[in-house]
Design a protein around this motif. Structure first.
Motif, PDB file in Angstrom:
ATOM      1  N   LEU A 212      49.488  37.639  37.129  1.00 12.19           N
ATOM      2  CA  LEU A 212      49.163  36.960  38.375  1.00 12.19           C
ATOM      3  C   LEU A 212      50.255  35.972  38.747  1.00 12.19           C
ATOM      4  CD1 LEU A 212      47.118  36.424  40.654  1.00 12.19           C
ATOM      5  CD2 LEU A 212      46.114  34.653  39.205  1.00 12.19           C
ATOM      6  N   THR A 213      50.739  35.207  37.772  1.00 13.51           N
ATOM      7  CA  THR A 213      51.804  34.240  38.032  1.00 13.51           C
ATOM      8  C   THR A 213      53.055  34.942  38.563  1.00 13.51           C
ATOM      9  OG1 THR A 213      50.974  32.791  36.285  1.00 13.51           O
ATOM     10  CG2 THR A 213      53.249  32.451  37.002  1.00 13.51           C
ATOM     11  N   LYS A 214      53.380  36.093  37.988  1.00 12.93           N
ATOM     12  CA  LYS A 214      54.534  36.864  38.438  1.00 12.93           C
ATOM     13  C   LYS A 214      54.347  37.345  39.875  1.00 12.93           C
ATOM     14  CE  LYS A 214      57.357  40.887  37.215  1.00 12.93           C
ATOM     15  NZ  LYS A 214      57.524  42.016  36.251  1.00 12.93           N
ATOM     16  N   LYS A 215      53.143  37.835  40.187  1.00 13.82           N
ATOM     17  CA  LYS A 215      52.859  38.305  41.547  1.00 13.82           C
ATOM     18  C   LYS A 215      52.965  37.172  42.563  1.00 13.82           C
ATOM     19  CE  LYS A 215      51.699  42.684  40.853  1.00 13.82           C
ATOM     20  NZ  LYS A 215      52.342  43.841  41.539  1.00 13.82           N
ATOM     21  N   LEU A 216      52.502  35.990  42.192  1.00 14.68           N
ATOM     22  CA  LEU A 216      52.597  34.839  43.093  1.00 14.68           C
ATOM     23  C   LEU A 216      54.057  34.485  43.370  1.00 14.68           C
ATOM     24  CD1 LEU A 216      49.724  32.585  41.707  1.00 14.68           C
ATOM     25  CD2 LEU A 216      49.839  33.588  43.997  1.00 14.68           C
ATOM     26  N   LYS A 217      54.886  34.526  42.341  1.00 11.67           N
ATOM     27  CA  LYS A 217      56.300  34.210  42.520  1.00 11.67           C
ATOM     28  C   LYS A 217      56.993  35.235  43.397  1.00 11.67           C
ATOM     29  CE  LYS A 217      56.938  31.637  38.200  1.00 11.67           C
ATOM     30  NZ  LYS A 217      57.628  31.603  36.878  1.00 11.67           N
ATOM     31  N   GLN A 218      56.541  36.484  43.313  1.00  9.91           N
ATOM     32  CA  GLN A 218      57.135  37.547  44.124  1.00  9.91           C
ATOM     33  C   GLN A 218      56.667  37.525  45.574  1.00  9.91           C
ATOM     34  OE1 GLN A 218      55.927  41.012  41.910  1.00  9.91           O
ATOM     35  NE2 GLN A 218      57.675  40.914  40.491  1.00  9.91           N
ATOM     36  N   SER A 219      55.683  36.700  45.873  1.00 13.94           N
ATOM     37  CA  SER A 219      55.106  36.657  47.224  1.00 13.94           C
ATOM     38  C   SER A 219      55.948  35.881  48.213  1.00 13.94           C
ATOM     39  CB  SER A 219      53.697  36.054  47.167  1.00 13.94           C
ATOM     40  OG  SER A 219      52.842  36.841  46.381  1.00 13.94           O
ATOM     41  N   GLY A 220      56.968  35.175  47.727  1.00 14.47           N
ATOM     42  CA  GLY A 220      57.796  34.381  48.628  1.00 14.47           C
ATOM     43  C   GLY A 220      57.071  33.138  49.097  1.00 14.47           C
ATOM     44  N   ASN A 221      57.113  32.884  50.389  1.00 19.24           N
ATOM     45  CA  ASN A 221      56.532  31.653  50.939  1.00 19.24           C
ATOM     46  C   ASN A 221      55.127  31.835  51.497  1.00 19.24           C
ATOM     47  OD1 ASN A 221      58.830  30.077  50.382  1.00 19.24           O
ATOM     48  ND2 ASN A 221      59.835  30.788  52.260  1.00 19.24           N
ATOM     49  N   LYS A 222      54.584  33.065  51.428  1.00 21.56           N
ATOM     50  CA  LYS A 222      53.269  33.311  52.011  1.00 21.56           C
ATOM     51  C   LYS A 222      52.428  34.165  51.067  1.00 21.56           C
ATOM     52  CE  LYS A 222      55.227  33.405  56.696  1.00 21.56           C
ATOM     53  NZ  LYS A 222      55.418  34.229  57.915  1.00 21.56           N
ATOM     54  N   VAL A 223      51.163  33.810  50.918  1.00 28.65           N
ATOM     55  CA  VAL A 223      50.229  34.625  50.151  1.00 28.65           C
ATOM     56  C   VAL A 223      48.915  34.731  50.908  1.00 28.65           C
ATOM     57  CG1 VAL A 223      51.181  34.128  47.869  1.00 28.65           C
ATOM     58  CG2 VAL A 223      49.416  32.630  48.819  1.00 28.65           C
ATOM     59  N   THR A 224      48.265  35.871  50.762  1.00 25.07           N
ATOM     60  CA  THR A 224      46.933  36.079  51.339  1.00 25.07           C
ATOM     61  C   THR A 224      45.949  36.210  50.191  1.00 25.07           C
ATOM     62  OG1 THR A 224      47.850  37.198  53.280  1.00 25.07           O
ATOM     63  CG2 THR A 224      45.514  37.520  52.820  1.00 25.07           C
ATOM     64  N   LEU A 225      44.943  35.352  50.192  1.00 27.86           N
ATOM     65  CA  LEU A 225      43.978  35.289  49.104  1.00 27.86           C
ATOM     66  C   LEU A 225      42.586  35.688  49.596  1.00 27.86           C
ATOM     67  CD1 LEU A 225      44.902  31.759  47.647  1.00 27.86           C
ATOM     68  CD2 LEU A 225      45.948  33.968  47.088  1.00 27.86           C
ATOM     69  N   LEU A 226      41.919  36.545  48.845  1.00 23.65           N
ATOM     70  CA  LEU A 226      40.495  36.775  49.054  1.00 23.65           C
ATOM     71  C   LEU A 226      39.774  35.996  47.967  1.00 23.65           C
ATOM     72  CD1 LEU A 226      38.216  38.312  50.558  1.00 23.65           C
ATOM     73  CD2 LEU A 226      38.346  40.029  48.729  1.00 23.65           C
ATOM     74  N   VAL A 227      38.963  35.031  48.380  1.00 20.18           N
ATOM     75  CA  VAL A 227      38.299  34.149  47.424  1.00 20.18           C
ATOM     76  C   VAL A 227      36.800  34.124  47.713  1.00 20.18           C
ATOM     77  CG1 VAL A 227      40.334  32.691  47.109  1.00 20.18           C
ATOM     78  CG2 VAL A 227      38.679  32.112  48.894  1.00 20.18           C
ATOM     79  N   ALA A 228      36.038  33.741  46.698  1.00 23.96           N
ATOM     80  CA  ALA A 228      34.586  33.640  46.844  1.00 23.96           C
ATOM     81  C   ALA A 228      34.093  32.434  46.078  1.00 23.96           C
ATOM     82  CB  ALA A 228      33.896  34.905  46.334  1.00 23.96           C
ATOM     83  N   SER A 229      33.145  31.723  46.672  1.00 24.05           N
ATOM     84  CA  SER A 229      32.510  30.616  45.966  1.00 24.05           C
ATOM     85  C   SER A 229      31.683  31.171  44.815  1.00 24.05           C
ATOM     86  CB  SER A 229      31.614  29.825  46.910  1.00 24.05           C
ATOM     87  OG  SER A 229      30.511  30.623  47.324  1.00 24.05           O
ATOM     88  N   SER A 230      31.255  30.306  43.924  1.00 19.90           N
ATOM     89  CA  SER A 230      30.430  30.751  42.798  1.00 19.90           C
ATOM     90  C   SER A 230      29.136  31.393  43.283  1.00 19.90           C
ATOM     91  CB  SER A 230      30.108  29.560  41.878  1.00 19.90           C
ATOM     92  OG  SER A 230      31.282  29.074  41.259  1.00 19.90           O
ATOM     93  N   ALA A 231      28.539  30.835  44.340  1.00 18.91           N
ATOM     94  CA  ALA A 231      27.281  31.372  44.867  1.00 18.91           C
ATOM     95  C   ALA A 231      27.476  32.771  45.442  1.00 18.91           C
ATOM     96  CB  ALA A 231      26.707  30.437  45.925  1.00 18.91           C
ATOM     97  N   VAL A 232      28.568  32.964  46.196  1.00 20.04           N
ATOM     98  CA  VAL A 232      28.848  34.275  46.776  1.00 20.04           C
ATOM     99  C   VAL A 232      29.173  35.283  45.674  1.00 20.04           C
ATOM    100  CG1 VAL A 232      30.473  35.571  48.220  1.00 20.04           C
ATOM    101  CG2 VAL A 232      29.587  33.367  49.008  1.00 20.04           C
ATOM    102  N   GLU A 233      29.985  34.870  44.714  1.00 23.16           N
ATOM    103  CA  GLU A 233      30.335  35.761  43.601  1.00 23.16           C
ATOM    104  C   GLU A 233      29.081  36.194  42.847  1.00 23.16           C
ATOM    105  OE1 GLU A 233      31.203  37.106  39.669  1.00 23.16           O
ATOM    106  OE2 GLU A 233      30.218  35.197  40.106  1.00 23.16           O
ATOM    107  N   GLU A 234      28.166  35.252  42.619  1.00 23.37           N
ATOM    108  CA  GLU A 234      26.932  35.567  41.907  1.00 23.37           C
ATOM    109  C   GLU A 234      26.050  36.516  42.708  1.00 23.37           C
ATOM    110  OE1 GLU A 234      23.402  33.218  39.497  1.00 23.37           O
ATOM    111  OE2 GLU A 234      24.271  32.285  41.273  1.00 23.37           O
ATOM    112  N   PHE A 235      26.015  36.331  44.033  1.00 25.72           N
ATOM    113  CA  PHE A 235      25.207  37.189  44.908  1.00 25.72           C
ATOM    114  C   PHE A 235      25.601  38.654  44.715  1.00 25.72           C
ATOM    115  CE2 PHE A 235      24.715  39.611  48.797  1.00 25.72           C
ATOM    116  CZ  PHE A 235      23.398  39.352  49.155  1.00 25.72           C
ATOM    117  N   TYR A 236      26.899  38.928  44.761  1.00 24.49           N
ATOM    118  CA  TYR A 236      27.363  40.307  44.616  1.00 24.49           C
ATOM    119  C   TYR A 236      27.226  40.805  43.179  1.00 24.49           C
ATOM    120  CZ  TYR A 236      29.206  40.149  49.356  1.00 24.49           C
ATOM    121  OH  TYR A 236      29.315  40.054  50.717  1.00 24.49           O
ATOM    122  N   ARG A 237      27.538  39.943  42.220  1.00 24.27           N
ATOM    123  CA  ARG A 237      27.495  40.352  40.819  1.00 24.27           C
ATOM    124  C   ARG A 237      26.083  40.765  40.406  1.00 24.27           C
ATOM    125  NH1 ARG A 237      26.266  37.304  36.678  1.00 24.27           N
ATOM    126  NH2 ARG A 237      26.660  35.378  37.845  1.00 24.27           N
TER     127      ARG A 237
END
Length: 394
Positions: A212-237
């Motif tokens: 993951l650290t390597k991928k972030l460094k390769q992203s340059g100056n911009k990254v797109t993140l898909l994130v979820a709160s604990s509640a949302v993550e639990e809902f799907y899980r």
């Protein structure tokens, strides 16, 4: 049975499926709770339907005379919808986390179509729906406040991206984010303590912390993140459902589809439609313009003479959505906060909409044409819908 104009041509098919004895039949949906109110009103059920390009979802969505709501009908034997557990007569409440019970039928159809090959539906059985309506219950209050992950575009500044990643030692794919207050990630809408699900459109489920650290460094100056709160993550899980960007809240993104209402003046609409490469498809009068040549697209716009509604997107935004494999039409909203619906704010035939002069040339900034729908035709269609039974196959 009459279909809405512009939505003809969809064909339902019986599809084959394989049974995996290790996982059972496609993770049947779970309800939030049992019926405990003693009023005969059950709870919503959630289904994540996934198909390939050769399949349909295997159900029809009806709007029926004398029957409230958007009704699930004609569930195909062996189809995706049946395998997941949808039932005849279920009422559709949510599409990808958006409440749709008060939404215009045509817009609900378009929203499902824009979802591509995956859609998350929340439904209520017919008897419970009718009972809830008779009791005057607010159906939107029966659903979780927000079950959507968040898609965020973070631009690095001199301090970095403004977040750090922690991961349990020896594990893969479990990354929690610490967010610097007022840093780039915070300004981009990344919630503190959220879980990272995708990086630049790719799942991080198999990533180690080093990868993951390597991928972030390769992203340059911009990254797109898909994130979820604990509640949302639990809902799907808890429901065995995979969280994807197709289900995301994109309100924090700087990339938007714009809706333009144009009224023809003495010199025409005031823009030039230039044929060029474009990553995204679109809709004209409810039909896709993807695959149409230039002349056919122009013909759609000229179908009526005095006014037209267009959905457009600039090249940078089009490139962004293409890079993460999603259609920007999937996230287009024209919301009415009072009702929770998302219906077009179309100009009235008797009103006085202003003339919009849009200069689009081959050398200047370009807005890609995403969709064009004639305002008069949609208004007339909506009036006809009040007297007609509608049906759309998926």
């Amino acid at each position: 049975m009459k279909q809405t104009k512009g939505l003809e041509g969809d064909k339902m098919s019986i599809i084959k499926f394989e049974f995996n004895p290790k996982v059972g039949i496609d993770n049947p949906a779970l309800t939030l709770t049992e019926d405990t109110d003693g009023e005969g009103v059950g709870e919503p059920r959630f289904y994540l339907l996934t198909k390939d390009n050769t399949e349909t979802f295997g159900f029809c969505l009806h709007e029926e005379l004398g029957c409230q709501g958007h009704v699930i009908r004609q569930i195909e034997l062996g189809g995706v919808a049946q395998r997941r557990g949808l039932q005849d007569g279920d009422r559709l409440l949510q599409v990808n986390g958006h409440f749709v019970d008060h939404m215009d039928h045509v817009r609900v159809v378009q929203k499902i179509k824009a979802s591509g090959n995956q859609v998350l539906l929340a439904v209520l059985d017919g008897d419970s729906y009718e009972a809830a309506k008779s009791l005057g219950r607010d159906l939107s209050q029966m659903l979780p406040d927000d079950i959507r992950p968040r898609l965020c575009h973070v631009i690095r500044d001199k301090s970095g991206f403004g977040f750090s990643v922690s991961c349990p030692e020896g594990t893969k794919g479990t990354f929690q984010l610490s967010v610097l207050q007022d840093g780039p990630a915070d300004r981009a809408g990344v919630p503190p303590g959220s879980w990272l699900l995708e990086l630049n459109g790719d799942s991080v489920k198999s990533y180690s912390h080093t990868q993951l650290t390597k991928k972030l460094k390769q992203s340059g100056n911009k990254v797109t993140l898909l994130v979820a709160s604990s509640a949302v993550e639990e809902f799907y899980r808890l429901r065995g459902l995979r969280v994807t960007a197709a289900l995301a809240d994109t309100s924090w993104l700087p990339f938007k589809v714009r809706e333009l209402h144009l009224v023809k003046g003495p010199a025409g609409y005031g823009f030039l439609l230039k044929e060029d490469d474009c990553s995204s498809g679109g809709i004209v009068n409810g039909e896709s313009i993807e695959g149409l040549d230039h002349e056919q697209t122009v013909h759609r716009i000229r179908a009526h003479e005095d006014q037209v509604t267009l959905l457009v997107i600039d090249p940078a935004s089009d490139e962004f959505y293409h890079s993460i494999g999603l259609s920007p039409l999937q996230f287009f909203e024209d919301s009415d906060p009072a009702s929770g619906s998302c219906t077009p704010s179309l100009p009235s035939r008797s009103g006085s909409p202003a003339l919009c002069d849009v200069e689009v040339g081959p050398k200047g900034p370009v807005s890609w044409l995403m969709a064009a729908a004639n305002s008069i035709e949609i208004i007339q269609s909506q009036r006809q819908e009040e007297q007609t039974k509608l049906c759309q196959a998926f």
